[in-house]
Design a protein around this motif. Structure first.
Motif, PDB file in Angstrom:
ATOM      1  N   ASP A  80      47.424 114.340  24.435  1.00 49.49           N
ATOM      2  CA  ASP A  80      48.556 113.890  25.249  1.00 49.49           C
ATOM      3  C   ASP A  80      49.723 114.865  25.165  1.00 49.49           C
ATOM      4  N   VAL A  81      49.951 115.427  23.971  1.00 49.29           N
ATOM      5  CA  VAL A  81      51.034 116.404  23.812  1.00 49.29           C
ATOM      6  C   VAL A  81      50.786 117.630  24.676  1.00 49.29           C
ATOM      7  N   CYS A  82      49.565 118.166  24.599  1.00 49.82           N
ATOM      8  CA  CYS A  82      49.242 119.392  25.347  1.00 49.82           C
ATOM      9  C   CYS A  82      49.242 119.169  26.854  1.00 49.82           C
ATOM     10  N   SER A 121      58.779 129.935  26.587  1.00 48.87           N
ATOM     11  CA  SER A 121      58.783 130.869  27.714  1.00 48.87           C
ATOM     12  C   SER A 121      57.875 132.064  27.472  1.00 48.87           C
ATOM     13  N   THR A 122      57.367 132.214  26.252  1.00 52.12           N
ATOM     14  CA  THR A 122      56.515 133.353  25.945  1.00 52.12           C
ATOM     15  C   THR A 122      55.111 133.149  26.501  1.00 52.12           C
ATOM     16  N   LEU A 123      54.431 134.263  26.736  1.00 55.14           N
ATOM     17  CA  LEU A 123      53.056 134.198  27.214  1.00 55.14           C
ATOM     18  C   LEU A 123      52.129 133.644  26.135  1.00 55.14           C
ATOM     19  N   ALA A 126      52.264 129.819  26.402  1.00 59.88           N
ATOM     20  CA  ALA A 126      51.566 129.371  27.611  1.00 59.88           C
ATOM     21  C   ALA A 126      50.056 129.519  27.450  1.00 59.88           C
ATOM     22  N   PHE A 127      49.630 130.615  26.800  1.00 54.85           N
ATOM     23  CA  PHE A 127      48.198 130.836  26.588  1.00 54.85           C
ATOM     24  C   PHE A 127      47.617 129.751  25.688  1.00 54.85           C
ATOM     25  N   MET A 128      48.351 129.388  24.624  1.00 51.05           N
ATOM     26  CA  MET A 128      47.867 128.349  23.706  1.00 51.05           C
ATOM     27  C   MET A 128      47.735 127.003  24.404  1.00 51.05           C
ATOM     28  N   ILE A 129      48.686 126.676  25.271  1.00 50.78           N
ATOM     29  CA  ILE A 129      48.620 125.408  25.991  1.00 50.78           C
ATOM     30  C   ILE A 129      47.425 125.395  26.941  1.00 50.78           C
ATOM     31  N   SER A 181      47.628 131.258  32.083  1.00 50.23           N
ATOM     32  CA  SER A 181      48.886 131.289  31.335  1.00 50.23           C
ATOM     33  C   SER A 181      49.902 132.224  31.991  1.00 50.23           C
ATOM     34  N   GLN A 182      49.440 133.320  32.573  1.00 50.58           N
ATOM     35  CA  GLN A 182      50.350 134.227  33.280  1.00 50.58           C
ATOM     36  C   GLN A 182      50.967 133.558  34.491  1.00 50.58           C
ATOM     37  N   GLN A 183      50.157 132.780  35.206  1.00 48.65           N
ATOM     38  CA  GLN A 183      50.670 132.044  36.358  1.00 48.65           C
ATOM     39  C   GLN A 183      51.616 130.933  35.925  1.00 48.65           C
ATOM     40  N   LEU A 184      51.378 130.381  34.732  1.00 50.85           N
ATOM     41  CA  LEU A 184      52.202 129.266  34.257  1.00 50.85           C
ATOM     42  C   LEU A 184      53.605 129.718  33.863  1.00 50.85           C
ATOM     43  N   CYS A 185      53.684 130.789  33.082  1.00 47.55           N
ATOM     44  CA  CYS A 185      54.988 131.211  32.568  1.00 47.55           C
ATOM     45  C   CYS A 185      55.611 132.358  33.367  1.00 47.55           C
ATOM     46  N   GLY A 186      54.830 133.005  34.234  1.00 50.45           N
ATOM     47  CA  GLY A 186      55.361 134.088  35.047  1.00 50.45           C
ATOM     48  C   GLY A 186      55.485 135.413  34.328  1.00 50.45           C
TER      49      GLY A 186
END
Length: 357
Positions: A80-82, A121-123, A126-129, A181-186
Motif C-alpha cells: 500500500d505504501v509503494c 525527486s531523485t531517479l 523513482a527506480f525503487m518505487i 522511473s525516468q518517465q516518473l521523475c523526469g
C-alpha cells in the motif's frame, strides 16, 4: 483436552528464539516428549523476513511512512505504501513544495518537507518505487495464500519456488524499470557520489589489479537490481518409515509403489494438493487397501505451515479485553471473544449494549 503429547506430529511458530530455538525454545521442549513433532517455521513470517532483509540490504530501499502507516509484519501495508507513492507521485511533490514554501509552517517542518522533496525527486527513489511495487504485490498475494488454514507443505514449497522464479525473471527487466522511473521523475541519469576507492593490502604472491567501479545506471543495476522413478520412491519411503516407526508399517513401501499408479486415475483437481489427494483416497474407499499411505498423507496434512491466523485471533481477544476488562470474569471473557471472532469472520454485527444484558 486430555490429548497425549506423544501423538503430536508437527508444530509451527514464528522465528522468535523463545519459540523456535533448537536448544531452549518451545519446539525443543515439545520434542523431548514427542521426537516426531517436527518444527516448521511459519511460512508467512519467514516470507516477511526474506522481503524485509532484501529491502533493507540497500539504503535506497527505505520506504517513507508519511502517506500510509507501515507495518513490519503485514505485507499489505508495504504494498500500500509503494502503490500510493507510485500513483500519487506528482501530487506528493506538489504538496511538499507547498509546505516548504509556506511561511506559516515551522522551520523544522519546512526543512523536513524540503529534504523529503529532494529525496523523492531523485531517479534512484523513482527506480525503487517502480521496481518494488510489482514485487511487493506478488509478495503480498503469496503471503495471503500462505495464511490460509487449509494450506499444506507441498503448496508452500510450490509458492516459494514460483516466487523465487518470478524474482529471477524480474532481474531481466532493468531497462523497463529504468524507463518507467525516468518517465516518473523526469530525470535521465542517476546521481553519482564520488568516494575514495578502498585499496586492499596485497600479499607477496598477488599482483596489483584494479577493480571495476560502476557508476550511474551500471551501479544501480549491479549493486541493487542485480518426475521420480520407483527406486527413488523406495528410498524416500524407507526414510519416512524410519522417521515415523510408530505410525507407518514396512508395508508402506509396496503400498506407495502401487498407489503411484492409482494417482494417475485421479482428476487434476484431486492431484492438485496433498489434502485433495487424501480426500480422494477416502472418498474412493481405498483406505483399507492403502492404510499406511492414508496415515502418511494425514501426517503430512497435519503439519502446520503458518500460525498467523491464530495470532490474529489473539489480537481480537485483546480488543475485547481492553474494552470491558474491568468488569469481566475469565468465563465471560472467553465467551465474548468467541462471539467477537465468529461475528468478525461471518460479518455478523451486534447492536450496542447487547452483551450488557
Amino acid at each position: 483436552m486430555n490429548i497425549d503429547i506423544k501423538n503430536c506430529r508437527g508444530q509451527a511458530y514464528d522465528n522468535a528464539s523463545n519459540m523456535s530455538g533448537m536448544y531452549n525454545g518451545l519446539q525443543s521442549q515439545i520434542k523431548q516428549y514427542s521426537s516426531n513433532a517436527e518444527f516448521i517455521p511459519c511460512s508467512a513470517h519467514s516470507l516477511n523476513l526474506v522481503g524485509s532483509n532484501a529491502a533493507e540490504y540497500n539504503t535506497n530501499c527505505t520506504q517513507p511512512t508519511h502517506l500510509k502507516k507501515l507495518c513490519t509484519t503485514r505485507w499489505s501495508s508495504r504494498y500500500d505504501v509503494c502503490i500510493a507513492l507510485l500513483r500519487g507521485y506528482d501530487k506528493i511533490k506538489d504538496a511538499l513544495v507547498t509546505i516548504s514554501n509556506d511561511d506559516l509552517q515551522k522551520k523544522e517542518t519546512k526543512h523536513e518537507a524540503l529534504s523529503i522533496l529532494k529525496k523523492i525527486s531523485t531517479l534512484e527513489f523513482a527506480f525503487m518505487i517502480c521496481m518494488w511495487t510489482p514485487i511487493l504485490k506478488r509478495f503480498n498475494a503469496t503471503s495471503l495464500t500462505l495464511q490460509s488454514v487449509s494450506i499444506d507443505l507441498s503448496t508452500v514449497v510450490k509458492l516459494y519456488e514460483s516466487l523465487e522464479s518470478y524474482v529471477k525473471e524480474v532481474r531481466n527487466n532493468f531497462n523497463q524499470y529504468l524507463l518507467e522511473s525516468q518517465q516518473l521523475c523526469g530525470k535521465v541519469d542517476f546521481s553519482t557520489k564520488s568516494s575514495r576507492t578502498k585499496k586492499r593490502v596485497l600479499f607477496a604472491d598477488e599482483t596489483s589489479s584494479k577493480g571495476v567501479v560502476h557508476e550511474g545506471s551500471e551501479k544501480m543495476k549491479n549493486e541493487v537490481f542485480l518426475k521420480e522413478n520407483t527406486e527413488n520412491i523406495k528410498i524416500h519411503a524407507e526414510k519416512l518409515i524410519d522417521i515415523y516407526p510408530d505410525d507407518i508399517e514396512n508395508d508402506f513401501i509396496e503400498e506407495v509403489i502401487q498407489f503411484k499408479d492409482i494417482i494417475c486415475n485421479f482428476s487434476a483437481e484431486n492431484k492438485s494438493s496433498v489434502l485433495n489427494m487424501l480426500k480422494a483416497l477416502i472418498q474412493s474407499q481405498l483406505s483399507s487397501t492403502f492404510p499406511n499411505v492414508e496415515i502418511a498423507l494425514r501426517i503430512f496434512c497435519s503439519l502446520p505451515c503458518s500460525n498467523v491466523t491464530g495470532e490474529r485471533s489473539f489480537s481480537v481477544l485483546k480488543r475485547v479485553k481492553n474494552y470491558l476488562r474491568s468488569s469481566l470474569s475469565n468465563e465471560k471473557l472467553s465467551a465474548l471473544s468467541i462471539l467477537k471472532i465468529v461475528a468478525k469472520r461471518r460479518y455478523i454485527y451486534f447492536a450496542p449494549g447487547v452483551f450488557n444484558s
